[in-house]
Every structure is written in C-alpha cells, then in structure tokens.
Design a protein around this motif. Structure first.
Motif, PDB file in Angstrom:
ATOM      1  N   VAL A  77     -13.028  48.946 -33.828  1.00  0.00           N
ATOM      2  CA  VAL A  77     -11.727  48.789 -34.483  1.00  0.00           C
ATOM      3  C   VAL A  77     -10.911  50.067 -34.356  1.00  0.00           C
ATOM      4  O   VAL A  77      -9.712  50.026 -34.056  1.00  0.00           O
ATOM      5  N   ALA A  78     -11.536  51.212 -34.553  1.00  0.00           N
ATOM      6  CA  ALA A  78     -10.822  52.487 -34.446  1.00  0.00           C
ATOM      7  C   ALA A  78     -10.317  52.706 -33.022  1.00  0.00           C
ATOM      8  O   ALA A  78      -9.180  53.152 -32.812  1.00  0.00           O
ATOM      9  N   GLU A  79     -11.149  52.380 -32.031  1.00  0.00           N
ATOM     10  CA  GLU A  79     -10.740  52.529 -30.637  1.00  0.00           C
ATOM     11  C   GLU A  79      -9.565  51.612 -30.311  1.00  0.00           C
ATOM     12  O   GLU A  79      -8.597  52.024 -29.674  1.00  0.00           O
ATOM     13  N   ARG A  80      -9.628  50.374 -30.782  1.00  0.00           N
ATOM     14  CA  ARG A  80      -8.547  49.420 -30.535  1.00  0.00           C
ATOM     15  C   ARG A  80      -7.265  49.874 -31.231  1.00  0.00           C
ATOM     16  O   ARG A  80      -6.177  49.792 -30.669  1.00  0.00           O
ATOM     17  N   ASP A  81      -7.398  50.392 -32.461  1.00  0.00           N
ATOM     18  CA  ASP A  81      -6.233  50.861 -33.206  1.00  0.00           C
ATOM     19  C   ASP A  81      -5.566  52.032 -32.489  1.00  0.00           C
ATOM     20  O   ASP A  81      -4.335  52.070 -32.350  1.00  0.00           O
ATOM     21  N   LEU A  82      -6.375  52.972 -32.011  1.00  0.00           N
ATOM     22  CA  LEU A  82      -5.845  54.123 -31.280  1.00  0.00           C
ATOM     23  C   LEU A  82      -5.123  53.675 -30.014  1.00  0.00           C
ATOM     24  O   LEU A  82      -4.010  54.125 -29.715  1.00  0.00           O
ATOM     25  N   LEU A  83      -5.739  52.751 -29.289  1.00  0.00           N
ATOM     26  CA  LEU A  83      -5.138  52.234 -28.057  1.00  0.00           C
ATOM     27  C   LEU A  83      -3.796  51.562 -28.340  1.00  0.00           C
ATOM     28  O   LEU A  83      -2.807  51.792 -27.643  1.00  0.00           O
ATOM     29  N   GLU A  86      -1.135  54.204 -29.227  1.00  0.00           N
ATOM     30  CA  GLU A  86      -0.678  54.911 -28.033  1.00  0.00           C
ATOM     31  C   GLU A  86       0.194  54.002 -27.164  1.00  0.00           C
ATOM     32  O   GLU A  86       1.188  54.436 -26.603  1.00  0.00           O
ATOM     33  N   PHE A  87      -0.202  52.751 -27.066  1.00  0.00           N
ATOM     34  CA  PHE A  87       0.596  51.795 -26.297  1.00  0.00           C
ATOM     35  C   PHE A  87       1.979  51.639 -26.932  1.00  0.00           C
ATOM     36  O   PHE A  87       2.991  51.620 -26.241  1.00  0.00           O
ATOM     37  N   GLY A  88       2.037  51.555 -28.267  1.00  0.00           N
ATOM     38  CA  GLY A  88       3.304  51.414 -28.972  1.00  0.00           C
ATOM     39  C   GLY A  88       4.191  52.640 -28.853  1.00  0.00           C
ATOM     40  O   GLY A  88       5.414  52.542 -28.958  1.00  0.00           O
ATOM     41  N   ALA A  89       3.590  53.808 -28.606  1.00  0.00           N
ATOM     42  CA  ALA A  89       4.371  55.047 -28.489  1.00  0.00           C
ATOM     43  C   ALA A  89       5.001  55.198 -27.105  1.00  0.00           C
ATOM     44  O   ALA A  89       5.892  56.027 -26.920  1.00  0.00           O
ATOM     45  N   LEU A  90       4.579  54.400 -26.147  1.00  0.00           N
ATOM     46  CA  LEU A  90       5.167  54.477 -24.805  1.00  0.00           C
ATOM     47  C   LEU A  90       6.605  53.974 -24.828  1.00  0.00           C
ATOM     48  O   LEU A  90       6.952  53.123 -25.626  1.00  0.00           O
TER      49      LEU A  90
END
Length: 150
Positions: A77-83, A86-90
């Motif tokens: 869950v933490a890995e998916r949240d981070l991904l 980061e995707f949303g910040a692009l």
C-alpha cells in the motif's frame, strides 16, 4: 466396503440409509438393488467432493506461494501510494504520455504525435551530440518525457 474402502464404508452406508429413510415411499419392495444404486451414487458424489477439495487445496497452495512475496500488505500500500503521488506530481502532458505508452501500448513516437509533441532526447542522444543536454534531469522514464512542438 469393496469400492470406497474400509475407512469410508461406514460413512457411505450411513448416507445411503439416510437417503433411504428420506425417500422411504420410493423404495421398491425388494430394496437391496435400489440401496446399491444409492450407495454407488453416494460414492460418486463423495469422490467428486474429494476431487474438488484436492483442487481447491492445490489452488490455495498456489495462491499462498504467489502472495508470499507480497506478504506485507502495508508495504504494498505504501509503495502504491508513493507511486500515485509521484505520478500525480508530473505535469499533465507527461502523465498522459506515460499512460499512452505504458497503458495503451503506443510507441513513444506515436504517443508524442497524439499529444502534438516530440520525444525528449535520451541521455545517450545527449552524449552523441557532445553533451548538449548534460544538465537534463528526468524524474520519469524518457519514454514518457515529451517536449512541446515549437
């Protein structure tokens, strides 16, 4: 006892006589052949159930093996949240480019065309041009980085 074996014979007999008791009105005058048919059907039903149980056990074992690598759900869950963060910040165009290439299967060139952009030069391309892009920092794979068409 011949067919199911001694370990299951009592269970089959009990189930056979339960069926006979429940359908007593349908038991013919000489009930032994009818009881033998019921017993044979009970054995078949039991065999099918045991077969399905073995399949289910094997499938659950396979699923457990597959999920052992991801046993820590919190880390997933933490890995998916981070991904996703980061995707949303692009920038919007980079997000769209990344989706076109990875999700829709477009080539980098086709994705760039659909976004009215051109692919950014790769680092190897920069080196070939004598380091003209040496300061370029890319936070996503170069396949998803596009530059606006001038």
């Amino acid at each position: 006892m011949r067919q199911p074996g001694p370990d299951r014979a009592q269970e089959i007999v009990a189930e056979t006589f339960l069926v006979a008791w429940q359908r007593l009105a349908y038991v013919p005058g000489h009930g032994l052949p009818w009881l033998l048919v019921v017993a044979r059907n009970t054995i078949r039903h039991s065999d099918r159930s045991r077969y399905r149980d073995r399949l289910l056990t094997a499938e659950l074992g396979r699923l457990i093996e597959l999920t052992d690598e991801r046993a820590n759900a919190g880390a997933v869950v933490a890995e998916r949240d981070l991904l996703l963060r980061e995707f949303g910040a692009l920038p919007r165009q980079q997000r769209e480019a990344l989706l076109l290439v990875s999700w829709d299967g477009l080539s980098v060139t086709d994705a760039a065309r659909s976004l009215d952009a051109r692919p950014a030069p790769s680092r190897s391309g920069c080196k070939e041009r004598g380091g003209a892009c040496s300061g370029l920092e890319v936070s996503v794979p170069s396949a998803a980085v596009f530059l606006p068409v001038p």
